[in-house]
Structure formats: C-alpha cells, structure tokens
Design a protein around this motif. Structure first.
Motif, mmCIF file in Angstrom:
data_model
loop_
_atom_site.group_PDB
_atom_site.id
_atom_site.type_symbol
_atom_site.label_atom_id
_atom_site.label_comp_id
_atom_site.label_asym_id
_atom_site.label_seq_id
_atom_site.Cartn_x
_atom_site.Cartn_y
_atom_site.Cartn_z
ATOM 1 N N ALA A 200 0.847 -1.190 0.000
ATOM 2 C CA ALA A 200 0.000 0.000 0.000
ATOM 3 C C ALA A 200 0.890 1.250 0.000
ATOM 4 N N MET A 201 1.949 1.201 0.768
ATOM 5 C CA MET A 201 2.852 2.337 0.816
ATOM 6 C C MET A 201 3.572 2.537 -0.523
ATOM 7 N N ILE A 202 4.095 1.463 -1.045
ATOM 8 C CA ILE A 202 4.853 1.563 -2.297
ATOM 9 C C ILE A 202 3.968 2.094 -3.425
ATOM 10 N N ASN A 203 2.707 1.724 -3.388
ATOM 11 C CA ASN A 203 1.806 2.210 -4.427
ATOM 12 C C ASN A 203 1.607 3.719 -4.377
ATOM 13 N N ARG A 204 1.889 4.291 -3.250
ATOM 14 C CA ARG A 204 1.765 5.748 -3.136
ATOM 15 C C ARG A 204 3.051 6.458 -3.567
ATOM 16 N N ILE A 205 4.058 5.684 -3.876
ATOM 17 C CA ILE A 205 5.357 6.279 -4.206
ATOM 18 C C ILE A 205 5.486 6.451 -5.710
ATOM 19 N N ASN A 206 5.959 7.613 -6.108
ATOM 20 C CA ASN A 206 5.981 7.944 -7.526
ATOM 21 C C ASN A 206 7.318 7.718 -8.213
ATOM 22 N N ILE A 207 8.253 7.077 -7.535
ATOM 23 C CA ILE A 207 9.515 6.743 -8.189
ATOM 24 C C ILE A 207 9.777 5.250 -7.997
ATOM 25 N N PRO A 208 10.636 4.689 -8.838
ATOM 26 C CA PRO A 208 10.897 3.254 -8.732
ATOM 27 C C PRO A 208 11.369 2.881 -7.323
ATOM 28 N N THR A 209 10.823 1.823 -6.806
ATOM 29 C CA THR A 209 11.120 1.421 -5.431
ATOM 30 C C THR A 209 11.359 -0.085 -5.372
ATOM 31 N N LEU A 210 12.510 -0.462 -4.861
ATOM 32 C CA LEU A 210 12.799 -1.884 -4.701
ATOM 33 C C LEU A 210 12.791 -2.248 -3.223
ATOM 34 N N VAL A 211 12.410 -3.456 -2.966
ATOM 35 C CA VAL A 211 12.459 -3.965 -1.601
ATOM 36 C C VAL A 211 13.490 -5.078 -1.589
ATOM 37 N N ILE A 212 14.463 -4.982 -0.716
ATOM 38 C CA ILE A 212 15.466 -6.048 -0.730
ATOM 39 C C ILE A 212 15.610 -6.702 0.629
ATOM 40 N N ASP A 213 16.240 -7.876 0.598
ATOM 41 C CA ASP A 213 16.505 -8.629 1.823
ATOM 42 C C ASP A 213 15.215 -8.840 2.610
ATOM 43 N N ARG A 214 14.234 -9.337 1.928
ATOM 44 C CA ARG A 214 12.955 -9.556 2.556
ATOM 45 C C ARG A 214 12.356 -10.837 2.008
ATOM 46 N N GLY A 215 11.096 -11.042 2.191
ATOM 47 C CA GLY A 215 10.486 -12.265 1.682
ATOM 48 C C GLY A 215 9.993 -12.094 0.266
ATOM 49 N N THR A 216 9.248 -13.072 -0.204
ATOM 50 C CA THR A 216 8.664 -12.975 -1.536
ATOM 51 C C THR A 216 7.365 -12.177 -1.474
ATOM 52 N N PHE A 217 6.981 -11.678 -2.637
ATOM 53 C CA PHE A 217 5.709 -10.980 -2.757
ATOM 54 C C PHE A 217 4.932 -11.627 -3.882
ATOM 55 N N LYS A 218 3.672 -11.844 -3.658
ATOM 56 C CA LYS A 218 2.857 -12.326 -4.771
ATOM 57 C C LYS A 218 2.630 -11.165 -5.734
ATOM 58 N N GLU A 219 2.566 -9.981 -5.154
ATOM 59 C CA GLU A 219 2.271 -8.808 -5.957
ATOM 60 C C GLU A 219 3.485 -8.416 -6.810
ATOM 61 N N ASP A 220 3.214 -7.524 -7.708
ATOM 62 C CA ASP A 220 4.223 -7.126 -8.678
ATOM 63 C C ASP A 220 5.169 -6.061 -8.120
ATOM 64 N N ILE A 221 5.924 -6.474 -7.125
ATOM 65 C CA ILE A 221 6.889 -5.584 -6.486
ATOM 66 C C ILE A 221 8.271 -5.934 -7.020
ATOM 67 N N VAL A 222 9.119 -4.942 -7.169
ATOM 68 C CA VAL A 222 10.479 -5.242 -7.582
ATOM 69 C C VAL A 222 11.285 -5.599 -6.340
ATOM 70 N N THR A 223 11.864 -6.766 -6.355
ATOM 71 C CA THR A 223 12.515 -7.216 -5.136
ATOM 72 C C THR A 223 13.708 -8.112 -5.425
ATOM 73 N N VAL A 224 14.696 -8.042 -4.562
ATOM 74 C CA VAL A 224 15.777 -9.019 -4.630
ATOM 75 C C VAL A 224 16.112 -9.469 -3.216
ATOM 76 N N SER A 225 16.067 -10.781 -3.073
ATOM 77 C CA SER A 225 16.358 -11.328 -1.752
ATOM 78 C C SER A 225 16.779 -12.775 -1.888
ATOM 79 N N VAL A 226 16.940 -13.394 -0.745
ATOM 80 C CA VAL A 226 17.351 -14.783 -0.749
ATOM 81 C C VAL A 226 16.098 -15.638 -0.615
ATOM 82 N N ASP A 227 16.222 -16.890 -0.924
ATOM 83 C CA ASP A 227 15.129 -17.824 -0.692
ATOM 84 C C ASP A 227 15.122 -18.168 0.794
ATOM 85 N N ASN A 228 14.298 -17.434 1.546
ATOM 86 C CA ASN A 228 14.307 -17.584 3.005
ATOM 87 C C ASN A 228 13.882 -18.954 3.482
#
Lengths: 339, 339
Positions: free
Chosen positions: B138-166
DNA sequence: CTGAAAGCGCTTACAG
DNA sequence: CTGAAAGCGCTTACAG
C-alpha cells in the motif's frame, strides 16, 4: 507532481504567497495562509528539495566519504558502520540528508574535491583515508565547503576533526601488558606515514619507555589494519623474533582476529603461550574462542559529534572545539595472561 | 564557484554552446569545443549537480532507506552494512550518488513516501522494514519513483525485489540437523506477520514435514532477530520445553550469538548438550568459542543486483527479472553434533 | 498583506 | 554550427 504553482492556481494567489505561507512567513494573512496550508495537505504537497537547493545554494545534505583500499573485499571494517550509523541517525532526526560515497583510495585526492564542487552536499565528513596529513590538508584546502576528518589522528593544522586519542589507546593496552608482568612485548600494525597508525605505535613506545624497556624494531611488525595482515604479521613475528615476545599489542581488533588464527596455526595457545590485546572493541569479542582484551573506542560518540559539529558549522551556531579528541577505555577480557 | 556562464564569457560564446560542448554534443565545432573544454579544465569547472537535477528532473541518486526499530542501539545488523556497501560501491562506480536514510519503524509509512516526493533521489531501495506485505505494498503504491524492496520475503504482488530464498535457508539448516540424527528440534525467531520470518519458519516446518515429524509449537519461540532476543528466547526454550530439544534452528546468526550466551548461562554445552545452527553467515563465525554452523546468504550479491536493477529501471535498459531470488548455502562448522 | 519579477545554474528545442 | 529564449520549482527582495 504537485508544485507550488498548482497550489497558487487553486488558491487564486501568486506563487510568492504560497511560498511565504508554506515557509511560515509572518506577512501572510492568517486566512490566506490557512487556505494554502489546507490545500497543500490535501494535495499531498512536498517541496522539491532540488529546486529549493538551487535557490538557497544549500542542500541540507552532508556527504560521508569513505576512502577504502582498491580491493574492496578487504574493506570490511565494522567501525565504519557504527560511524555511518550514528552520523545518519543524528542527521536524519534534524531533517538533514546524508550522502554516502565510497571511493577508491587511489582516486581520493582528485575525486573528493570534485564531489564538493558538484554541490550535491553542503559539507563533507571524511573517513578512512590513509593519506599523510600533508596530502590530506592540501586536498582539504582545495575544498570549498566545510570538511571534517574523523576517526583519524591529530592534526597540528587547523583542521576540523573528531577522533579518539590514538596514542592513549595503545598506551593503555601496552600498560596493561606491562602490569601483567610482560617485558618482551611486540607490536603489530605499523604503517609509516599514516598518522593514526603512527600514533598507535607511539602509545606502545611511550608505555615501554616509562618502564625503561628499549624499543626493539625487530618485534614491531607492519600491518594494514585488515584481518589478513594480522594473520600474516603474527606468524612473521612468531617465526623470526628472538627471543619470542610473551605478549603483543595489536593496533586494532580486526588484525587481532587474524592474529588469533595465525597463532593457532603456529600451534600456540592464547594466552598460555602468548598474550595479545587489541584496540577498537568491535562487537561480540566476548564470544570469541579467545575473549579478546582490547581498548574501547567510542565510535558512536565520534559519529554523533561529527554530525553535530558539521551542522553547527553550516548553521553558524557551532559551539564545539575545532578538534575533538575522545578518550578510550581499557576492556579486560581473557587474552592476556599474568607472568 | 565557476559556472557555465563564466566559461561562456571567457570563451565568447553563449551558455548554450558551453553546455553543448561540455555534454559532448556533435553539433559544436571542434575548435570551439576544444577551447571550452580547455577553459573548463583550467577553471576546474564541475557542473552543479543540483541545477542539472532540476532541469533534467533526475538527480542520479538512489536512496537506501533502512527502517529500524525505535531503539536504535538494537539496530546493529551487520548484514545491513554489507548490503549498503555493495550497493554503494556499484553505484559510485557508474557515477550515481547514494543517499542513506535511517528511519524509525514507527514513522516509515508516512516518511518514505515523503522522501520520494521530495525528489532528492530517483529511486528507493527499501531495507529492514518489518511491516506486513500488505502495508508495504500500500505504501509503495503511493510512491511515484521506482522502489525496490530487498533482503525480505517474496511478494505475490508485482513488487520489484531481490532477496534470498528464506524458506530454503531454514530448510537447509533444519535438514542438516535432521541428517545429523536430531528428531526433537526447536525453532527460534518467530515473528507473526513479518514475511521474512514466516518464510524462515516455513522452511523449518517443511524439513520436519518431510521426515514426518509433527510440528510442535511449544518449541517454536519468538525472537526479534536481534541478539538479546536470542539469549532470552533460548533460555525460555530450555526452561520450559519437555522433552528438551536436542537441537534448534535459529532464524539468524545474531540471535544465535545471543543463544550461545544463553546456553552457557544455563550451564549447557554446545554441541554436546544441544546443537544449534544459524542463518546469514555473518563474518568471523569460525572464530567464535562455538564455531557456528549456519546458512550463508549472498548479501553482497543482493546489494549489487539491487543497485544494478534500480539503475536499469531508471535508464530503461533493465534486463533482470522483476523478482530476484538468490540461493543460500549450508556452511557446516561445529555447533551441531551427531546423535 | 500580495504579486510581478528576477534569479539560482543548468538543458533543450528551435530559429537562424 | 551558434545563440536567444524558455523553463525546471522554488525563494527573495521590492513595489504597491
């Protein structure tokens, strides 16, 4: 992107008035101001910091510049993180941005002045440079924004700096060795020309001097303050020194970590066969197979003061001394035996 | 401060021509260009990045935003440094700036979108947030620039992310315990609602499932991923679990460090009385009194890829998948006994 | 109290 | 090939 112009249009006022209202200028009529503030809130307006920066010639950002050796895998000093963290926390709280640059040691003399000139930050905090004081000063003199040097040695020159009393660090460490009865004490971590290292060597010397023990350069070993050089250095010392030292003052904990491995590889035990003491007090030393005695450096405090000082200079209300020197403390664990 | 205007005046051309020359535009006559470049060099001209940013609506800076718990003394995860370092090194090399923000967890939902709107950076890399996926999205959707989430879990949603297979991390860890003959295995580090922690718990469960061992929630203990909670958690487990586990999977190394102390305080030995395994592979685990077996996470690679991905998106040549998941590796040391 | 104007240092069409 | 002009989003005197 909603701008001041949008708000002006909607409020039927000029951008100047919007700007004044947003900046809490007294001149704006309460009614007008209220309306503008309300609109800004509704539209979720956030000022464009870049535009503000351009007109104010100030970015409210401070650039932490870390110089590291060119092989960055070596570049793993946990102290840097503590420093960066405490600086950032302080700055974030008061609405400043922090830029972080990690630059190759070979390029620092050219690159750092360029960074300053690009006006991307209002002040620089320099960290990790191994240059001589002279080189550093020559460079800083070419920089047109306030520049602090932290976690380094003392400067005779009028440089803004905050660091620990390096000489006292190793003085305290060596003194402890002496008090435990050691007479034949080696030193690991000499780097000629690098002030911080010279001061740490000097502290060792001073402690020996006070006991009338002559300085023996055959048991003073070079080390670059990274872990690997501790391993290599201690083995070199152990292999060649006659008689072998019963204890060694190691100029930082990272090298001491390497030394623990090196001593193990030589088939010796700490502290039964040889005592060691480090410097820095990096985290979790008490959990090591050899709980390392060391000297604690207040990194968080160094960072906090550096940030505070930088802001003070920028905002013209700096109360702190030009050169701040913090005091280290001995932390006794169990890597030193009595003899 | 020398500007484009100064150069224009000295070269007797317009600022437009200076700008074109400096930016290598083809249209400028070689002779003119040469003269301008020479002047720029002599005058030590460096473009004002703020001014450039304003007109280009791009700052060439990426903001690493670390959310931490409000008590910052707890905030000492060495992994963050590795991540920040590898991002910064990558970005510095290609001429990008990196902004670092450390923000209080309580404020992240409000503050992060503001950071984005201030236009001080072109993209965000989010790190350390403990929010639920829903809140984060919900927060990222309010952000108007590219936003990556890293070192976290997986997302079903279309978030840009890079992390490990926890899940694989703790699966590997628990599998190792199983292979060493353990059947009664505890878990330390449950945080309901925090995806990364849920996945790590899931990996543990999966490994047990495969062996037909029922999940026993009485030996699954909460832990906030900081060292102190490892100490507290393990003591709790040791005090109450009947029968007592012979091994425990600990969701990260920091808590494992705490657990080493806690187990010692309970008068037990590792691995003779109890085996433990961690996750992360923080530095120097081999030097601990109990060389900790763990699962290694490629933090540097996560950082590098995140930086690369961010730049790719910004420059429109991103080749990498939207969601990158790296693979962990088991690192066997000596905190696990066979039985 | 408000607004028109200038300006921060740059880049970008566009006319010549 | 070059330059005048407009504009990025803001702030700051200054006139009214």
């Amino acid at each position: 992107m909603v701008t001041i112009k949008d708000i002006a249009k909607m409020a039927n006022v000029s951008v100047a008035t919007v700007s004044n209202a947003l900046n809490g200028k007294e001149s704006v009529k309460p009614k007008t101001k209220e309306q503008i503030l309300k609109l800004a809130k509704e539209l979720n307006y956030v000022p464009n910091s870049i535009a503000q920066g351009l007109v104010k010639n100030s970015t409210k950002t401070i650039n932490i510049v870390i110089s590291g050796p060119s092989s960055f895998n070596l570049f793993s000093n946990p102290n840097f993180f503590q420093l960066v963290r405490s600086i950032t926390i302080y700055l974030d709280k008061i609405g400043y941005y922090v830029l972080l640059s990690i630059i190759d040691m070979d390029e620092e003399l050219q690159k750092i002045p360029r960074i300053a000139q690009s006006r991307s930050s209002d002040a620089l905090i320099l960290l990790g440079s191994r240059r001589s004081n002279d080189e550093l000063i020559a460079m800083i003199n070419r920089i047109n924004i306030p520049t602090l040097v932290i976690d380094r040695g003392t400067f005779k020159e009028d440089i803004v700096t905050v660091s620990v009393d390096n000489q006292k660090c190793t003085y305290l460490a060596t003194r402890h060795l002496l008090e435990m009865g050691h007479r034949r004490i080696g030193f690991l971590g000499e780097i000629p020309g690098y002030r911080l290292a010279e001061e740490r060597l000097e502290g060792y010397r001073q402690a020996l001097d006070e006991e009338g023990i002559p300085y023996d350069e055959s048991i003073v070993i070079k080390g670059d303050y990274y872990q690997e050089s501790g391993l290599v250095g201690i083995r070199q010392l152990l292999a060649h020194a006659v008689p072998r030292p019963t204890a060694v003052t190691i100029a930082n904990d990272l090298m001491a970590l390497g030394a623990i491995e090196g001593i193990e590889q030589e088939g010796l035990r700490i502290p039964e066969d040889i005592s060691i003491i480090g410097c820095d007090n990096i985290p979790n030393l008490h959990l090591l197979k050899v709980p390392l005695s060391t000297v604690s450096i207040p990194f968080s405090e160094i960072g906090r003061l550096a940030a505070k000082k930088a802001v003070g200079i920028l905002e013209g209300n700096d109360q702190l001394p030009r050169q701040i020197m913090l005091t280290p403390e001995l932390r006794i664990r169990s890597s030193v035996n009595g003899i």
